[in-house]
Motif scaffolding. Structure first.
Motif, PDB file in Angstrom:
ATOM      1  N   UNK A   1      -4.198   1.614   4.771  1.00  0.00           N
ATOM      2  CA  UNK A   1      -3.189   0.596   5.011  1.00  0.00           C
ATOM      3  C   UNK A   1      -1.801   1.232   5.096  1.00  0.00           C
ATOM      4  N   UNK A   2      -1.551   2.168   4.196  1.00  0.00           N
ATOM      5  CA  UNK A   2      -0.256   2.851   4.248  1.00  0.00           C
ATOM      6  C   UNK A   2      -0.080   3.599   5.562  1.00  0.00           C
TER       7      UNK A   2
ATOM      8  N   UNK B   1      11.810  -1.227   7.363  1.00  0.00           N
ATOM      9  CA  UNK B   1      11.203  -0.850   8.649  1.00  0.00           C
ATOM     10  C   UNK B   1      10.475  -2.034   9.266  1.00  0.00           C
ATOM     11  N   UNK B   2       9.716  -2.742   8.417  1.00  0.00           N
ATOM     12  CA  UNK B   2       8.962  -3.897   8.907  1.00  0.00           C
ATOM     13  C   UNK B   2       9.918  -4.957   9.431  1.00  0.00           C
TER      14      UNK B   2
ATOM     15  N   UNK C   1      10.069   0.799   3.529  1.00  0.00           N
ATOM     16  CA  UNK C   1       9.026   0.236   4.380  1.00  0.00           C
ATOM     17  C   UNK C   1       9.358  -1.210   4.714  1.00  0.00           C
TER      18      UNK C   1
ATOM     19  N   UNK D   1       2.836   3.533   9.039  1.00  0.00           N
ATOM     20  CA  UNK D   1       3.812   4.628   9.193  1.00  0.00           C
ATOM     21  C   UNK D   1       4.329   4.693  10.628  1.00  0.00           C
ATOM     22  N   UNK D   2       5.409   5.434  10.748  1.00  0.00           N
ATOM     23  CA  UNK D   2       5.998   5.639  12.067  1.00  0.00           C
ATOM     24  C   UNK D   2       5.007   6.395  12.962  1.00  0.00           C
TER      25      UNK D   2
ATOM     26  N   UNK E   1      -8.704   2.485   0.818  1.00  0.00           N
ATOM     27  CA  UNK E   1      -8.179   1.383   1.630  1.00  0.00           C
ATOM     28  C   UNK E   1      -6.653   1.354   1.564  1.00  0.00           C
ATOM     29  N   UNK E   2      -6.119   1.638   0.368  1.00  0.00           N
ATOM     30  CA  UNK E   2      -4.653   1.691   0.255  1.00  0.00           C
ATOM     31  C   UNK E   2      -4.113   2.771   1.181  1.00  0.00           C
ATOM     32  N   UNK E   3      -4.798   3.907   1.173  1.00  0.00           N
ATOM     33  CA  UNK E   3      -4.346   5.022   2.019  1.00  0.00           C
ATOM     34  C   UNK E   3      -4.297   4.606   3.484  1.00  0.00           C
TER      35      UNK E   3
ATOM     36  N   UNK F   1       7.490   9.030  18.279  1.00  0.00           N
ATOM     37  CA  UNK F   1       8.375  10.188  18.264  1.00  0.00           C
ATOM     38  C   UNK F   1       7.550  11.460  18.394  1.00  0.00           C
TER      39      UNK F   1
ATOM     40  N   UNK G   1       4.149   9.274  15.063  1.00  0.00           N
ATOM     41  CA  UNK G   1       4.657  10.633  15.265  1.00  0.00           C
ATOM     42  C   UNK G   1       3.541  11.476  15.886  1.00  0.00           C
TER      43      UNK G   1
ATOM     44  N   UNK H   1       0.827  -1.214   0.000  1.00  0.00           N
ATOM     45  CA  UNK H   1       0.000   0.000   0.000  1.00  0.00           C
ATOM     46  C   UNK H   1       0.860   1.263   0.000  1.00  0.00           C
ATOM     47  N   UNK H   2       2.081   1.143   0.484  1.00  0.00           N
ATOM     48  CA  UNK H   2       2.953   2.323   0.495  1.00  0.00           C
ATOM     49  C   UNK H   2       3.124   2.849  -0.915  1.00  0.00           C
TER      50      UNK H   2
ATOM     51  N   UNK I   1       8.503   8.285   9.216  1.00  0.00           N
ATOM     52  CA  UNK I   1       9.102   7.213   8.414  1.00  0.00           C
ATOM     53  C   UNK I   1       8.004   6.270   7.929  1.00  0.00           C
ATOM     54  N   UNK I   2       8.158   5.556   6.820  1.00  0.00           N
ATOM     55  CA  UNK I   2       9.219   5.702   5.831  1.00  0.00           C
ATOM     56  C   UNK I   2       8.995   6.934   4.970  1.00  0.00           C
ATOM     57  N   UNK I   3      10.068   7.593   4.577  1.00  0.00           N
ATOM     58  CA  UNK I   3       9.942   8.795   3.752  1.00  0.00           C
ATOM     59  C   UNK I   3      11.062   8.837   2.725  1.00  0.00           C
TER      60      UNK I   3
ATOM     61  N   UNK J   1       4.608  11.328   2.479  1.00  0.00           N
ATOM     62  CA  UNK J   1       5.547  10.213   2.354  1.00  0.00           C
ATOM     63  C   UNK J   1       6.751  10.637   1.523  1.00  0.00           C
TER      64      UNK J   1
END
Lengths: 144, 645, 289
Positions: C51-52, A140-141, A137, C56-57, C47-49, B577, C59, A3-4, A75-77, A50
């Protein structure tokens, strides 16, 4: 493809560019090129982004800003330097107040040269960046 | 032989007077602390005992033979008028002088025209409403007095230009409690009137405590507005007294049981006016907003357990009569309109005490609306509103007062990140604010009860529409205040974070009371409030969608969700963070300031929305007063016409 | 039996609403793109959004953001579940307001200027929507004599016959509630809307994902409210819901530059004229039918 790769959101920052590349970036968002086809969205906000798309050679006034924005992206970026100035400083490289490229301040993953870049090149650059994003990503995983 | 209930009532009436006398005599802090604490403990204990004993034994009236009481009451009433007159002359306030003279003359007429035949025996009422009020006054009022111990010490230290008259202050505070107990326990209008006048005097003296020119102006505004109410009340008493030779209608139960309501619409309108002035409804709202010049315990007392609650108490008592007349509908309209207008006005204020004041007036408006409609479900809603408002609003005032002494400001804009700077106060403030408007807390539940009551009422759809818009405005001003408290730490912790013990105890106890009241509302309603309404409306069962099992279950579920969240927030994982707030990438330092282009750190200042151009006092106050005045005039016209529903 | 139906309705909502809401959001983005002569993203893009964002980290600007947005999501889901479980309509409305309060508090907590202004405007939008939601509940009560959604669903005559004004006012407010217009409050993904994303501007990763999912739940809940007007004729109801959603997209694209000031004024005017008038007329002539 995770998905990223399907939902890369951009943050665009002008680090003392002449606006040529910026206009091209915005042009790529117009219906003609329609980057939303690839799930790309131009966010105005580092927290949502991203891919960090930077134009210009970076000067004394905005290098802090550039760094802060980079830090605020989770992250990830991936960083894409758009245009020759962002890639290397271009003709401004030796100016007293110019750092000489985005990679003098933050790590750059993809360079898209051109003065100014063409939308096709830009899209190509972002697609490359998506590849890097996926790698990051996965890394990271794995670290988790 | 006196029954235990009567002894308790005598305690409730005399302990505050005794305490007041002792407090006026002794100056040392330590003695004052002891007197106030002991008196408060006795009052809390006595009020709880009275309520429990009356409920468990089903006692609704208490008889006592005190023949000299009537003379005493007249002396008190007359003394109040004279004291006000003297002060008005001293400070050259013509309006107050005229009204005080009128009041005194009316009292003389009442006393010496021979229209009233005082009975040898007096009857004290222990209806569920009275008992609820006794609990509110006894517990909350006493806790405010305890709080005042610490607060007034700080106040004297902070305000060197105000002479330290704490003996006087505490004496009047306790006198106020006696008067309130008197009001809610009286079952005779003459008796009620005497205590009513005493509350006017006490509030007048307390508002003027600091004797600054602003305090004096505001205290006289309070007194002339309340004198209008007092005059209206006296007028109602005179009217009712001469209706029959026995003056039997002066007894409240007799009046409530009257067959032909059409005969008493004029005194009803007068009583409504008295209630409106005391409850600070439009156009008389300015006395309560002006009253905030007084030290905070006074505001807390005026807004939560005394004074304004006396106003709505009177209206609720007569609600069964209002429900049959157009006077009641007009009264309800005044209340509903006040709710809408003052909720809007509250948006434009950043002074926390003023926001609280407007919110008080708004909620009293809602109670007035319910009392004016007077159907059983409306009475239930009105009493629920009274209870929840008393606890939550008291808590908020006490918090604001303490915060003001700790951070040096009562402006909401200065309360950002209070949760970090003053954790206990901020948490209690959050409880208070949530109690004022969020589901599943008390005020929202009561508002819901009000919606259900309005639906079945005449002109109900109008009231509901007003309520819908008014609540929306309420949501706006409370949420923006709440948000401020949660803002991220941007300011250093206050230097002196320690609270006075007396302040801490009062605030925490009342905070717990807010939660207890919210959790206990179905029991309170079913066991206490519904029987009260059912006494006047035999067919009323208290059935309502609000109290359906699944609704209560869902409210409980929401409570559980909130509790889990609070726990999660306290112990949850803080992994992740933390980034600096987004300021377009500008550097941000530890204080939350950003680096400007000239290399200097500057504060990034954003304030809440106040919508001044729509809701400012200069825009809204005058027109709203005019509209309210027109409705009141209409109420009297309807009263004179004697139209019934 | 009733209890089983209620639990079933709630569970189905809890599971199906995010799927349906996500799909609707995908359709919305494609339709919007077509209206702007673009192709638009794939249907499953929302859904992709999510899931992404979920990967993510973490923050934060303030750690409480996570808890508050969870509260927002849970309470919206609960209010939707209560609605589809057939419970009290007023409770649904109040729970919804509580949920939004948490979103606003989360934005306040960041203490950043964009976030703060976003929170204020979100609060305005809650304020604007509140009256019509209360009137909605009251209107249904006046028509059917109950606040219970399950009983309203069983009404013989669809409520739209008595509540056309309330329906239209709710429809007007829907533009705001579906985060379509005004542009300076909205936070959906259209290019013509708030660039820094107002109330969500300090949320990242999972926090943002939760807000998004909550929005899907809310979309379905609001469409359910629209459907409620046509209880008794489900086919017409579904058609109205679909046409209504399409119209909202169209309105969004025709009026991309509506500001919050305009919105407050026009929507309250709509509530006042359409909603209140409807209720008052019903009160005078209809009573409880």
């Amino acid at each position: 493809m995770t998905s990223a790769a399907k939902s890369p959101w951009l943050l665009h920052y002008n680090a003392s560019s002449c606006n040529g590349c910026d206009i091209e970036i915005l042009a790529a968002l117009t219906p003609l090129y329609d980057v939303e086809r690839f799930g790309i969205i131009n966010t105005g906000n580092p927290a949502h982004a991203d891919i960090f798309v930077v134009t210009g050679g970076v000067n004394e006034q905005n290098k802090e800003v550039l760094k802060n924005l980079y830090d605020q992206i989770p992250e990830p970026k991936v960083v894409v330097a758009v245009g020759i100035c962002a890639s290397s400083g271009g003709v401004f490289r030796d100016c007293y107040n110019v750092s000489g490229g985005v990679d003098t301040i933050i790590p750059v993953d993809v360079y898209v040269p051109g003065c100014s870049v063409r939308p096709e090149a830009l899209i190509e650059g972002v697609v490359k960046a998506i590849g890097v994003l996926e790698e990051k990503r996965a890394k990271m995983e794995a670290e988790k | 032989m006196y029954s235990p209930e009567l002894i308790t009532i005598i305690l409730l009436l005399l302990v505050p007077i005794a305490a007041a006398a002792l407090l006026a005599l002794f100056k040392p802090d330590i003695i004052r602390n002891i007197i106030v604490t002991v008196a408060s403990v006795i009052l809390i204990g006595a009020s709880v005992f009275l309520a429990v004993s009356a409920w468990s034994n089903g006692i609704t009236v208490v008889h006592a033979a005190i023949p000299w009481l009537w003379t005493a009451l007249f002396i008190v009433e007359f003394a109040v008028a004279v004291i006000i007159l003297c002060l008005a002359v001293k400070y050259k306030k013509p309006l107050a002088i005229i009204l005080a003279v009128v009041q005194a003359v009316l009292l003389l007429i009442l006393e010496f025209s021979g229209i009233v035949h005082p009975q040898a025996e007096i009857v004290l009422t222990l209806s569920n409403l009275s008992l609820v009020m006794v609990l509110i006054i006894g517990i909350i009022g006493s806790l405010i007095c305890v709080y005042a111990l610490g607060y007034m010490k700080d106040y004297a230290a902070h305000n060197h230009d105000v002479p330290d008259r704490r003996r006087y202050f505490f004496a009047i505070l306790f006198l106020f409690l006696t008067a309130m107990f008197g009001i809610v326990l009286s079952s005779h209008l003459m008796m009620l009137l005497a205590f009513w006048e005493v509350t006017t005097l006490c509030s007048f003296l307390l508002i003027g405590y600091s004797r600054t020119s602003e305090a004096i102006t505001n205290s006289f505004r309070a007194v002339w507005m309340n004198l209008i109410g007092g005059i209206a009340f006296t007028g109602a008493v005179i009217y009712l007294a001469q209706m029959d030779p026995e003056a039997s209608l002066l007894s409240i139960p007799n009046l409530l049981a009257i067959d032909n309501v059409g005969l008493v619409t004029i005194p009803l309108a007068l009583i409504a006016l008295a209630g409106i002035t005391k409850a600070a409804q439009m156009p008389f709202s300015t006395w309560l907003t002006g009253a905030m010049v007084a030290p905070t315990p006074v505001s807390a007392l005026l807004h939560s357990s005394t004074m304004v609650k006396a106003g709505v108490f009177l209206l609720i008592v007569f609600a069964p009569l209002f429900s049959q007349t157009w006077v009641g509908i007009a009264l309800a309209l005044v209340g509903a309109f006040t709710f809408l207008a003052t909720s809007a006005l509250a948006i434009s204020q950043s002074n926390a005490k003023k926001v609280l004041a407007y919110s008080t007036i708004a909620n009293l408006g809602l109670i007035t609306a319910c009392a004016g409609i007077g159907t059983p479900s409306a009475i239930v809603a009105a009493i629920l509103l009274t209870i929840f408002h008393a606890v939550a609003k008291c808590l908020l005032f006490l918090c604001v007062g303490a915060v003001e002494h700790k951070i040096g400001s009562r402006d909401i804009e200065d309360m950002d990140s209070l949760l970090v700077r003053q954790p206990i106060l901020a948490v209690m403030m959050v409880v208070g604010i949530a109690g004022m408007y969020l589901a599943p807390f008390g005020m929202l539940i009561s508002k819901w009860a009000a919606i259900e009551a309005f639906i079945a009422a005449p002109l109900g759809c109008v009231f509901i529409s007003i309520l819908a818009f008014g609540s929306a405005l309420t949501v706006f001003f409370w949420t923006k205040w709440l948000g401020k408290l949660f803002m991220r730490m941007a300011k250093p912790a206050a230097e002196e974070t320690k609270l006075n013990v007396s302040e801490k105890i009062s605030i925490v106890v009342i905070g717990i009371l807010v939660l207890v009241a919210c959790v206990g509302f179905p029991v309170i309603t079913a066991e206490i409030i519904v029987p009260y309404a059912a006494a006047y409306y035999p067919f009323y069962t208290g059935a309502s969608g609000l109290f359906a099992a699944d609704t209560l279950l869902m409210c409980a579920l929401m409570f559980v969700i909130l509790a889990v969240l609070v726990i999660a927030a306290a112990v949850g994982s803080k992994s992740g963070r933390i980034v600096k707030p987004y300021l377009n990438g500008r550097a941000v330092n530890a204080e939350g300031e950003f680096l400007g282009s000239l290399g200097v750190y500057k504060e990034a200042k954003t304030s809440n929305y106040y919508l001044e151009e729509y809701t400012g006092e200069s825009k809204l106050l005058k027109p709203s007063q005019i509209v309210a005045l027109i409705i009141i005039i209409a109420m009297f016209v309807l009263g004179f016409m004697g139209v019934l529903l | 039996m009733n209890v089983i139906m209620a639990i079933l309705g709630a569970v189905i909502f809890l599971i199906a609403a995010p799927l349906l809401g996500g799909l609707l959001s995908g359709i919305d983005r494609i339709l919007t793109a077509r209206m702007q002569s673009r192709r638009g993203p794939p249907l499953l893009q929302p859904f992709y959004d999510i899931s992404k964002l979920w990967h993510k980290e973490k923050v934060f600007a303030n750690p409480v953001e996570g808890i508050f947005t969870t509260a927002y999501l849970v309470l919206i889901a609960v209010s939707g579940a209560m609605f589809f479980g057939g419970l009290n309509l007023l409770l649904v409305v109040f729970c919804l307001a509580l949920a939004h309060t948490f979103l606003i508090l989360a934005a306040y907590a960041a203490n950043a200027p964009y976030s703060h202004i976003g929170a204020e405007r979100e609060l305005l939008s809650v304020m604007v929507a509140e009256p019509i939601l209360i009137l909605l509940g009251v209107g249904f009560f006046m028509v059917t004599g109950t606040f219970m959604v399950s009983e309203i669903m069983g009404a013989a005559v669809p409520a739209i016959c008595y509540l056309p004004g309330v329906f239209l006012a709710l429809f007007a407010v829907l533009t705001l509630k579906l985060r379509k217009s005004p542009f300076d409050i909205s936070t959906s993904h259209h290019a013509h809307q708030e660039l820094v994303k107002g109330v969500t501007s300090s949320f990242a990763g999972k926090t943002l994902a939760k807000v998004e999912i909550a929005h899907w739940y809310e979309t379905i809940l609001l469409l359910g409210m629209i459907f409620l007007f046509f209880a008794g004729c489900p086919i017409i109801g579904i058609i109205v819901v679909i046409v209504g959603y399409f119209l909202e997209i169209l309105i969004d694209n025709i009026f991309p530059r509506v500001t919050w000031q305009m919105t407050v004024k026009s929507l309250w005017l709509a509530t006042l004229i359409l909603g209140v008038l409807n209720i008052v007329l019903l009160g005078f002539f209809g009573g409880i039918l």
